[in-house]
Every structure is written in C-alpha cells, then in structure tokens.
Scaffold this motif. Structure first.
Motif, mmCIF file in Angstrom:
data_model
loop_
_atom_site.group_PDB
_atom_site.id
_atom_site.type_symbol
_atom_site.label_atom_id
_atom_site.label_comp_id
_atom_site.label_asym_id
_atom_site.label_seq_id
_atom_site.Cartn_x
_atom_site.Cartn_y
_atom_site.Cartn_z
ATOM 1 N N GLU A 9 0.865 -1.194 0.000
ATOM 2 C CA GLU A 9 0.000 0.000 0.000
ATOM 3 C C GLU A 9 0.891 1.230 0.000
ATOM 4 O O GLU A 9 1.833 1.326 0.794
ATOM 5 C CB GLU A 9 -0.891 -0.048 1.259
ATOM 6 C CG GLU A 9 -1.629 1.233 1.602
ATOM 7 C CD GLU A 9 -2.671 1.621 0.575
ATOM 8 O OE1 GLU A 9 -2.380 2.539 -0.217
ATOM 9 O OE2 GLU A 9 -3.766 1.022 0.568
ATOM 10 N N ASP A 10 0.597 2.167 -0.882
ATOM 11 C CA ASP A 10 1.463 3.359 -1.000
ATOM 12 C C ASP A 10 0.951 4.541 -0.178
ATOM 13 O O ASP A 10 1.697 5.486 0.073
ATOM 14 C CB ASP A 10 1.620 3.774 -2.466
ATOM 15 C CG ASP A 10 0.303 4.189 -3.093
ATOM 16 O OD1 ASP A 10 -0.678 3.416 -2.964
ATOM 17 O OD2 ASP A 10 0.241 5.260 -3.700
ATOM 18 N N ASP A 53 -2.907 -3.292 -2.659
ATOM 19 C CA ASP A 53 -3.551 -2.119 -3.249
ATOM 20 C C ASP A 53 -3.432 -2.258 -4.765
ATOM 21 O O ASP A 53 -2.472 -2.839 -5.263
ATOM 22 C CB ASP A 53 -2.811 -0.866 -2.739
ATOM 23 C CG ASP A 53 -3.417 0.432 -3.227
ATOM 24 O OD1 ASP A 53 -4.617 0.451 -3.583
ATOM 25 O OD2 ASP A 53 -2.693 1.453 -3.225
ATOM 26 N N GLN A 55 -3.800 0.494 -7.057
ATOM 27 C CA GLN A 55 -3.144 1.678 -7.613
ATOM 28 C C GLN A 55 -1.878 1.971 -6.817
ATOM 29 O O GLN A 55 -1.929 2.397 -5.669
ATOM 30 C CB GLN A 55 -4.094 2.868 -7.576
ATOM 31 C CG GLN A 55 -5.294 2.663 -8.498
ATOM 32 C CD GLN A 55 -6.205 3.862 -8.535
ATOM 33 O OE1 GLN A 55 -6.598 4.389 -7.502
ATOM 34 N NE2 GLN A 55 -6.554 4.294 -9.741
ATOM 35 N N LEU A 56 -0.756 1.728 -7.464
ATOM 36 C CA LEU A 56 0.550 1.880 -6.814
ATOM 37 C C LEU A 56 1.485 2.638 -7.746
ATOM 38 O O LEU A 56 1.303 2.617 -8.959
ATOM 39 C CB LEU A 56 1.150 0.493 -6.527
ATOM 40 C CG LEU A 56 0.425 -0.388 -5.504
ATOM 41 C CD1 LEU A 56 0.869 -1.838 -5.649
ATOM 42 C CD2 LEU A 56 0.680 0.124 -4.094
HETATM 43 MN MN MN Z 1 -2.620 3.359 -3.836
#
Ligand code: MN
Length: 128
Positions: A9-10, A53, A55-56
């Motif tokens: 997770e970003d 996640d 979207q990274l």
């Molecule tokens: Mn993300």
C-alpha cells in the motif's frame, strides 16, 4: 501460530490503518509501499497472505499479482485486492486477474480481521 501478512500500500494513512488493525488482531505484519518491493519481500520471506492495493507507483497491483503468480516461490500465496475502486467492473477485473478476493476501502475496522482470516489457507470464514 502467528500468520504473516504482507500489506502492499502506498498511502501512508491507509497503510497505518491496515497495519494497526491487523497487528491488534494478532497478525505479524510486513509492509511494502510499491509492487516491486512487495514482490521482493514476498520472495525473500513468503507471507501467508498478501493484501494488495491496486493503484501503486511503478507497477500496479495487477502487474504485481502477475509477477507473484509467475514465480514458483510466490505463485501459491493468496493475494487479496484492497482498493477504493469500488466499481463492480473493477471487482470483476480483479477476480478475473486471479486475485483470491477483494476487500473494499474504506475498510470496516470491525469486520476486517475476520475478512482477512477467511482468505488464509487454514482460515475460517468470519462474519462480515
Ligand atoms: Mn494506492
């Protein structure tokens, strides 16, 4: 036995929330902020479950899943998408891509540990 969960997770706030909730529930939590780091962590010390996640930065969660599945060392680790992309089509896309499941953000702090437990190889499906 303590289960090891790798969270990829970003977003720092989401990462902290996921880690706090999982640690409170008794899991041993490892974290990665990019798909690339998640893949190398998973390969060096295979976790019992990966929460990914979608979207990274760098490669996205879909590509990270493909690479995990493509390596014998990580191919069989359950990988669950955790994403704010709550659209039905994204959910279907994630399952088609081979994710073992899908948990929507924002997570339910109360339900999350049981949801996670349900995806562990020897887990029991909890109440949602
Ligand atoms: Mn993300």
């Amino acid at each position: 036995m303590t289960h090891v969960i790798l969270v990829v997770e970003d977003n720092e706030r989401n990462l902290k929330l996921l880690r706090d909730v999982l640690e409170y529930a008794g899991y041993d939590v490892r974290v990665a902020r990019t798909g690339e780091d998640g893949i190398s962590l998973a390969a060096s010390e295979p976790p019992d479950l990966v929460l990914m996640d979608l979207q990274l930065p760098g490669i996205d969660g879909m590509e990270a899943l493909r690479r995990l599945r493509g390596s014998p060392r990580t191919a069989d680790i359950p990988v669950v998408a955790v994403t704010a992309q709550a659209m039905k089509q994204d959910r279907e896309r994630a399952l088609e891509a081979g994710f073992n499941g899908y948990i929507e953000k924002p997570i339910s702090v109360r339900a999350f540990p049981d949801q996670v437990r349900g995806f562990l190889p020897d887990g029991q499906v909890g109440t949602e």
